[in-house]
Enzyme design. Structure first.
Site, short mmCIF file in Angstrom:
data_model
loop_
_atom_site.label_atom_id
_atom_site.label_comp_id
_atom_site.label_asym_id
_atom_site.label_seq_id
_atom_site.Cartn_x
_atom_site.Cartn_y
_atom_site.Cartn_z
CB SER A 168 -7.84 -6.01 -16.59
OG SER A 168 -6.32 -4.62 -16.87
N GLY B 194 3.78 -1.33 -8.91
CA GLY B 194 4.77 -1.66 -7.92
C GLY B 194 6.13 -0.58 -7.14
CB ALA B 195 5.74 3.48 -8.91
CG ASP C 31 -2.21 3.01 0.56
OD1 ASP C 31 -1.82 4.29 1.01
OD2 ASP C 31 -1.45 2.00 -0.02
CB THR D 77 1.46 6.85 10.69
OG1 THR D 77 1.68 7.10 9.29
CG2 THR D 77 3.09 7.60 11.18
CE1 TYR E 76 2.13 -1.89 4.38
CE2 TYR E 76 1.23 -3.57 5.32
CZ TYR E 76 1.42 -2.42 4.80
OH TYR E 76 0.43 -1.17 5.44
#
Length: 387
Positions: free
Chosen positions: A70, A125-126, A175, A38, A227
Site C-alpha cells: 500500500s 476513519g472518517a 458500504d 438500518t 457498533y
C-alpha cells in the site's frame, strides 16, 4: 493523502514487482444520505459514491502467493500464502484485501494468488467506507482476472463476509454495495433484505445545491465494541417483538411495539431509531422523485436527532457541525456513517457554501477542536476497471 492516477499506481506496481500490472481498478468510498444503522436490520439505505477512490494495480499468480503493498502505509511488501489465510489472525490493513481472497476461496472460487499495489484517496476513519472501497477494488480486480463472472451485488456480499468473518467487524451490506453498484449522478435506494436497487437521480449542481462533507477528524473504529453493542441490541429487540428483523415493524405500529417492550429502555430507543429511520429513507426517496430536493433538509436533521438521542452514537464535534450549519443557513445536516466520530453531511444552497464552511471552522476553533476538513460530495460512479 495523495490522489494518485491509474498510471502512477501502475508505475509503482512495476517498480515493486518487476513487471507491469495486468490491470488497474478503482472503487469509491461512499456517503450515506439517509438510512443509518438500518442495513443490518434488513432495512432501507440510500448511499451514493464519492469521487474519492481506492485504486489497485493487480496481476494474477498461479503459485498460491499473495503479495500486498500500500502506498498509504509505511513498510514493504507483505507476502502471504492463500492456503494459510485464517479469519481474525491479521490485525493490520492487509486483513481487508486478504480477507477478500479468503472469502472468494471459501465460496469455491479458485484464486491462486496475486500481486497487488494499492493507493487510496478515501479518508480513513472518517465514516466514508475506506475499508469497503479497499475490499471492493480487490474483489472486482480478482473477478476480472480470474473470470469469475460475479455481479456487483455478489461481490458486495463476499466483501461483507470478508469484513464480518475475516476482519471481525459486524458491518452490514450497505458500504460494499454502494462501492460496487452506485452510478454517477444518483443515490442508491437499496433494500438490504433482498438487495433490490433503484438508482434515484441526485444531481445537486443542476438545482443550485451542494452537499458538503465535514470530516470532524475524530477517528472511529467499528470493531471496538460500541457498533457491535448496538447491533446486538437491535437483534434483541427483534427477538422480543417476535420478528425476523426490525424492518418488519411497520411505522404505523411503532408505538404499540414500543409499549410491548416494557421497561427495556435501551432496546426501545434502538427500535425507535431503526423504524423511524426506515420511514425517513422512504420519505427522502419520495421527495427526490417528485423534484423536492430542498425538502429533504429537515429529514436529515430529524435523522441526526434520532442518531444522537435514541441510538446515542454522535459526539460533540458532530453535533457542533449540525447545529452550526443550521444556524448559518444550511437546509439540513446530519452525521453520516457508523458514528462515534467521522463525518457529517450538510445540504446547502450553492451560494452559501463559503459562509457555512467558515461558520463551522470558526465554531470548531472556538470550542478548541481540531480543525475539520470540508469538501463537496459529488455523486459519482461505482467500482470500475481503469486500464
Amino acid at each position: 493523502m495523495s490522489v494518485e492516477t491509474a498510471a502512477e499506481v501502475a508505475q509503482r506496481f512495476t517498480e515493486l514487482y518487476g513487471s507491469a500490472p495486468e490491470g488497474v481498478w478503482a472503487a469509491p468510498g461512499r456517503v450515506n444520505l439517509i438510512g443509518e444503522h438500518t442495513d443490518y436490520n434488513d432495512g432501507f439505505v440510500m448511499p451514493f459514491a464519492l469521487p474519492h477512490t481506492a485504486v489497485a494495480a493487480v496481476s494474477p499468480r498461479t503459485d498460491g502467493v499473495l503479495r500486498l503493498h500500500s502506498a498509504d502505509v509505511d513498510g514493504g511488501v507483505t507476502e502471504l500464502r492463500v492456503a494459510d489465510l485464517t479469519p481474525e489472525a491479521d490485525r493490520s490493513w492487509t486483513a481487508y484485501p486478504s480477507g477478500v481472497v479468503w472469502a472468494l476461496r471459501e465460496a469455491g472460487h479458485e484464486i491462486t494468488g496475486a500481486d497487488v499495489h494499492l493507493a487510496s484517496a478515501v479518508p480513513s476513519g472518517a465514516g466514508l467506507s475506506s475499508s469497503a472501497a479497499l475490499e471492493v477494488v480487490i474483489a472486482l480486480a480478482l473477478n476480472d482476472l480470474f473470470g469469475l463472472g460475479l455481479r456487483g451485488w455478489q461481490l458486495a456480499r463476499l466483501c461483507q463476509r470478508a469484513e464480518n468473518v475475516y476482519v471481525g467487524a459486524p458491518v452490514g451490506i450497505m458500504d460494499q454495495t454502494a462501492s460496487a453498484c452506485c452510478e454517477a449522478g444518483h443515490a442508491l435506494f437499496l433494500d438490504t433484505r433482498d438487495l433490490s436497487q433503484r438508482q434515484i437521480p441526485f444531481d445537486l449542481a443542476a438545482e443550485g445545491l451542494r452537499l458538503l462533507v465535514v470530516d470532524t477528524q475524530v477517528k472511529h473504529a467499528h470493531s471496538e465494541g460500541e457498533y457491535g453493542k448496538r447491533r446486538a441490541g437491535c437483534e434483541k429487540g427483534a427477538a422480543l417483538l417476535g420478528v425476523d428483523a426490525l424492518r418488519d415493524i411497520p411505522y404505523g405500529e411503532l408505538d404499540a411495539a414500543l409499549e410491548r417492550l416494557g421497561d427495556e429502555e435501551e432496546v426501545r430507543r434502538l427500535v425507535r431509531h431503526v423504524v423511524t429511520e426506515d420511514e425517513r429513507v422512504e420519505r427522502v426517496v419520495g421527495l427526490l422523485e417528485s423534484g423536492e430536493t430542498r425538502a429533504i433538509g429537515p429529514v436529515l436533521v430529524e435523522g441526526h436527532a434520532s442518531l444522537r438521542d435514541d441510538f446515542r452514537i454522535s459526539c460533540p464535534e458532530l453535533d457542533l457541525v449540525v447545529d452550526t450549519a443550521a444556524a448559518a443557513g444550511a437546509l439540513g445536516a446530519r452525521m453520516t456513517g457508523g458514528g462515534f466520530g467521522g463525518s457529517a453531511i450538510v445540504l446547502v444552497e450553492a451560494a452559501d457554501v463559503d459562509g457555512v464552511t467558515k461558520s463551522v471552522e470558526e465554531a470548531f476553533a472556538a470550542a478548541g477542536f481540531t480543525a475539520p476538513r470540508t469538501f463537496e460530495a459529488v455523486p459519482s460512479a461505482g467500482a470500475r476497471r481503469l486500464s
